[in-house]
Design a protein around this motif. Structure first.
Motif, PDB file in Angstrom:
ATOM      1  N   ILE A 214       5.021  -5.677  -0.765  1.00 27.13           N
ATOM      2  CA  ILE A 214       3.531  -5.397   0.537  1.00 27.13           C
ATOM      3  C   ILE A 214       2.617  -4.674   0.203  1.00 27.13           C
ATOM      4  O   ILE A 214       1.131  -5.237  -0.081  1.00 27.13           O
ATOM      5  CB  ILE A 214       3.704  -4.619   1.819  1.00 27.13           C
ATOM      6  CG1 ILE A 214       5.154  -5.113   2.975  1.00 27.13           C
ATOM      7  CG2 ILE A 214       2.959  -4.321   2.264  1.00 27.13           C
ATOM      8  CD1 ILE A 214       5.755  -3.472   3.641  1.00 27.13           C
ATOM      9  N   TYR A 215       2.830  -3.554  -1.214  1.00 27.00           N
ATOM     10  CA  TYR A 215       1.733  -3.568  -2.174  1.00 27.00           C
ATOM     11  C   TYR A 215       1.343  -4.098  -3.334  1.00 27.00           C
ATOM     12  O   TYR A 215       0.451  -3.983  -3.916  1.00 27.00           O
ATOM     13  CB  TYR A 215       2.611  -1.810  -2.574  1.00 27.00           C
ATOM     14  CG  TYR A 215       2.348  -0.949  -1.913  1.00 27.00           C
ATOM     15  CD1 TYR A 215       1.408  -0.426  -0.545  1.00 27.00           C
ATOM     16  CD2 TYR A 215       3.114   0.273  -1.722  1.00 27.00           C
ATOM     17  CE1 TYR A 215       1.301   0.619   0.570  1.00 27.00           C
ATOM     18  CE2 TYR A 215       3.238   1.058  -0.305  1.00 27.00           C
ATOM     19  CZ  TYR A 215       1.952   1.567   0.154  1.00 27.00           C
ATOM     20  OH  TYR A 215       2.505   2.620   0.850  1.00 27.00           O
TER      21      TYR A 215
ATOM     22  N   ARG B 269      -0.888 -10.647  -3.621  1.00 21.12           N
ATOM     23  CA  ARG B 269      -0.532 -11.797  -3.351  1.00 21.12           C
ATOM     24  C   ARG B 269       0.273 -10.747  -2.187  1.00 21.12           C
ATOM     25  O   ARG B 269       0.724 -11.408  -1.499  1.00 21.12           O
ATOM     26  CB  ARG B 269       1.036 -12.575  -3.365  1.00 21.12           C
ATOM     27  CG  ARG B 269       0.176 -13.238  -4.188  1.00 21.12           C
ATOM     28  CD  ARG B 269       1.383 -14.486  -5.155  1.00 21.12           C
ATOM     29  NE  ARG B 269       2.594 -13.767  -5.954  1.00 21.12           N
ATOM     30  CZ  ARG B 269       2.170 -13.024  -6.830  1.00 21.12           C
ATOM     31  NH1 ARG B 269       1.360 -13.676  -8.051  1.00 21.12           N
ATOM     32  NH2 ARG B 269       3.482 -12.437  -7.596  1.00 21.12           N
ATOM     33  N   GLY B 270      -0.614  -9.240  -2.054  1.00 20.75           N
ATOM     34  CA  GLY B 270       1.069  -8.050  -1.277  1.00 20.75           C
ATOM     35  C   GLY B 270       0.129  -8.522   0.499  1.00 20.75           C
ATOM     36  O   GLY B 270      -1.028  -8.619   0.916  1.00 20.75           O
ATOM     37  N   LEU B 271       1.304  -8.548   1.504  1.00 21.84           N
ATOM     38  CA  LEU B 271       0.334  -8.302   2.784  1.00 21.84           C
ATOM     39  C   LEU B 271      -0.847  -7.451   3.066  1.00 21.84           C
ATOM     40  O   LEU B 271      -1.631  -7.241   3.141  1.00 21.84           O
ATOM     41  CB  LEU B 271       1.850  -7.622   3.783  1.00 21.84           C
ATOM     42  CG  LEU B 271       1.121  -7.868   4.701  1.00 21.84           C
ATOM     43  CD1 LEU B 271       0.682  -9.067   5.674  1.00 21.84           C
ATOM     44  CD2 LEU B 271       2.765  -7.829   6.007  1.00 21.84           C
ATOM     45  N   LEU B 272      -0.765  -6.164   2.025  1.00 20.21           N
ATOM     46  CA  LEU B 272      -1.335  -5.345   2.772  1.00 20.21           C
ATOM     47  C   LEU B 272      -3.028  -4.998   2.264  1.00 20.21           C
ATOM     48  O   LEU B 272      -3.857  -5.055   2.561  1.00 20.21           O
ATOM     49  CB  LEU B 272      -1.102  -3.506   2.233  1.00 20.21           C
ATOM     50  CG  LEU B 272      -2.424  -2.305   2.289  1.00 20.21           C
ATOM     51  CD1 LEU B 272      -2.288  -2.600   3.646  1.00 20.21           C
ATOM     52  CD2 LEU B 272      -1.394  -0.995   1.933  1.00 20.21           C
TER      53      LEU B 272
ATOM     54  N   LEU C 135      -4.635  -8.373   4.515  1.00 17.81           N
ATOM     55  CA  LEU C 135      -5.458  -7.830   4.951  1.00 17.81           C
ATOM     56  C   LEU C 135      -7.209  -7.231   4.904  1.00 17.81           C
ATOM     57  O   LEU C 135      -7.524  -7.019   5.896  1.00 17.81           O
ATOM     58  CB  LEU C 135      -4.086  -6.636   6.342  1.00 17.81           C
ATOM     59  CG  LEU C 135      -3.012  -7.352   6.917  1.00 17.81           C
ATOM     60  CD1 LEU C 135      -2.537  -6.350   7.132  1.00 17.81           C
ATOM     61  CD2 LEU C 135      -3.117  -8.558   7.741  1.00 17.81           C
ATOM     62  N   LEU C 136      -6.330  -6.745   3.839  1.00 17.07           N
ATOM     63  CA  LEU C 136      -7.566  -5.283   3.540  1.00 17.07           C
ATOM     64  C   LEU C 136      -8.967  -6.545   3.524  1.00 17.07           C
ATOM     65  O   LEU C 136     -10.330  -6.159   3.579  1.00 17.07           O
ATOM     66  CB  LEU C 136      -8.240  -4.161   2.754  1.00 17.07           C
ATOM     67  CG  LEU C 136      -7.174  -3.302   2.864  1.00 17.07           C
ATOM     68  CD1 LEU C 136      -6.645  -2.577   1.624  1.00 17.07           C
ATOM     69  CD2 LEU C 136      -7.006  -2.814   3.676  1.00 17.07           C
TER      70      LEU C 136
ATOM     71  N   ILE D 209     -12.189  -5.504   1.865  1.00 18.71           N
ATOM     72  CA  ILE D 209     -11.998  -4.009   1.429  1.00 18.71           C
ATOM     73  C   ILE D 209     -11.777  -5.102   0.494  1.00 18.71           C
ATOM     74  O   ILE D 209     -10.666  -5.817   0.532  1.00 18.71           O
ATOM     75  CB  ILE D 209     -11.256  -2.978   2.353  1.00 18.71           C
ATOM     76  CG1 ILE D 209     -12.358  -2.507   3.146  1.00 18.71           C
ATOM     77  CG2 ILE D 209     -11.301  -2.795   1.449  1.00 18.71           C
ATOM     78  CD1 ILE D 209     -11.900  -2.486   4.515  1.00 18.71           C
ATOM     79  N   ASP D 210     -11.980  -4.203  -0.674  1.00 13.38           N
ATOM     80  CA  ASP D 210     -10.489  -4.986  -2.191  1.00 13.38           C
ATOM     81  C   ASP D 210      -9.967  -4.328  -2.541  1.00 13.38           C
ATOM     82  O   ASP D 210     -10.555  -3.066  -2.848  1.00 13.38           O
ATOM     83  CB  ASP D 210     -12.111  -5.342  -3.103  1.00 13.38           C
ATOM     84  CG  ASP D 210     -10.984  -5.691  -4.463  1.00 13.38           C
ATOM     85  OD1 ASP D 210     -10.221  -6.880  -4.197  1.00 13.38           O
ATOM     86  OD2 ASP D 210     -11.813  -5.653  -5.255  1.00 13.38           O
TER      87      ASP D 210
END
Length: 318
Positions: free
Chosen positions: A153-154, A158-161, A164-165, A170-171
């Motif tokens: 996720i982090y 290629r992480g999900l969070l 979504l940002l 948001i970078d």
């Protein structure tokens, strides 16, 4: 009750002998003593495991804090030298500060989100039990598995969070390799793991509130926020003290597996909590005696914090 007259049949009342004297409590308790053996038989396995795997290691650890030992040579008694070294250890003070920050980052969100979630889950409609079950799922996931999941996720590219940002312009930062964001990232995972238990505790407290109180607040025009702050919060303050105690314990002692699987105390010791520093001292630097002194200090510091939280909780209840 009078006893039966001479020549009349009849048994003495319970708790009295034939001559009318009362049976002593000690005799009655002695008569029930065989019932204690089944209870002891059920408790003995748990007490044995607790003694062997919890109590005995604590005693041995306290004893080792007075020795210098590298796991290879024989232990050498050094008295209070490890504790004197601890007072001058800048890394130990830094690890204590990181632990305090982790508790600070994680405690308030766990309380607030748990209370809000419990209020929402306290609603009564079809299927609410299944929603509560799904909401409780994170607590059954092991810490190492959670660490592997949140590493993906982090992931910065290629992480999900971060994806979504990026949808809101948001970078996202490199969470686990940033000295600024690594500790909040660890705290976020710990909060995610702690919220189901806090929600369950708050939900049990909410179900003890009379429905007439909540209904009266709705009739008076109280919205969700007003009802949460003026009605629900004052009535669940004792539960808040319990949630605080459980959360502090989880943040202080339950962070090791996540830190070991996500950051290994880095970057630049920004996530090097006291419990991870203790592990690194014992098994990487092979200073078991000093690590035992750190463990004793960690125990005292955490339970001192718990005492402060409990004192604050008692003030809130009054």
């Amino acid at each position: 009750m009078p006893l039966a007259a001479d020549g009349e049949s009849g048994s003495p009342p319970p708790g009295f002998t034939a001559d009318g004297s009362e049976v002593s409590h000690r005799r009655s308790a002695r008569g029930r003593s065989p019932d204690r053996w089944p209870a002891l038989a059920f408790l003995l396995p748990n007490l044995t495991l607790f003694t062997v795997f919890t109590l005995l290691p604590v005693v041995v650890g306290v004893g080792l804090s007075f020795y210098e030992w590298d796991l290879i040579s024989s232990p050498e008694f050094v008295g209070l030298e490890n504790y004197r070294r601890l007072l001058d250890d800048g890394e130990a003070r830094h690890a204590l500060w990181i632990t305090a920050l982790l508790i600070l980052f994680g405690l308030l969100p766990t309380i607030v989100i748990g209370l809000v979630a419990a209020t929402l889950l306290n609603a009564k409609f079809r299927g609410i039990r299944y929603i509560r079950t799904l909401y409780y799922m994170p607590i059954v996931i092991s810490l190492v598995a959670s660490g592997v999941l949140w590493r993906f996720i982090y992931e910065p590219n290629r992480g999900l969070l971060n994806w979504l940002l990026s949808l809101i312009g948001i970078d996202g930062p490199p969470w686990l390799s940033s000295t600024r964001w690594a500790l909040p990232a660890i705290a976020m995972v710990l909060v995610w793991l702690a919220i189901p238990l806090s929600t369950m505790l708050y939900l049990a407290a909410l179900q003890g509130i009379p429905s007439t109180v909540l209904e009266a607040a709705r009739i008076d025009g109280a919205g969700f926020v007003a009802m949460l702050w003026h009605v629900i919060w004052p009535m669940v303050r004792p539960t808040t003290a319990l949630v605080s105690l459980v959360t502090v314990l989880g943040l202080a002692f339950g962070s090791f597996d996540l830190i070991a699987s996500l950051t290994q105390g880095g970057p630049l010791d920004s996530t090097n909590t006291l419990i991870y520093y203790m592990y690194d001292t014992a098994f990487n630097q092979l200073q078991v005696g000093y690590a035992s002194a750190l463990a004793v200090f960690n125990f005292v510091a955490v339970f001192g914090t718990l005492g402060a939280v409990l004192a604050i909780g008692r003030r809130l209840v009054k």
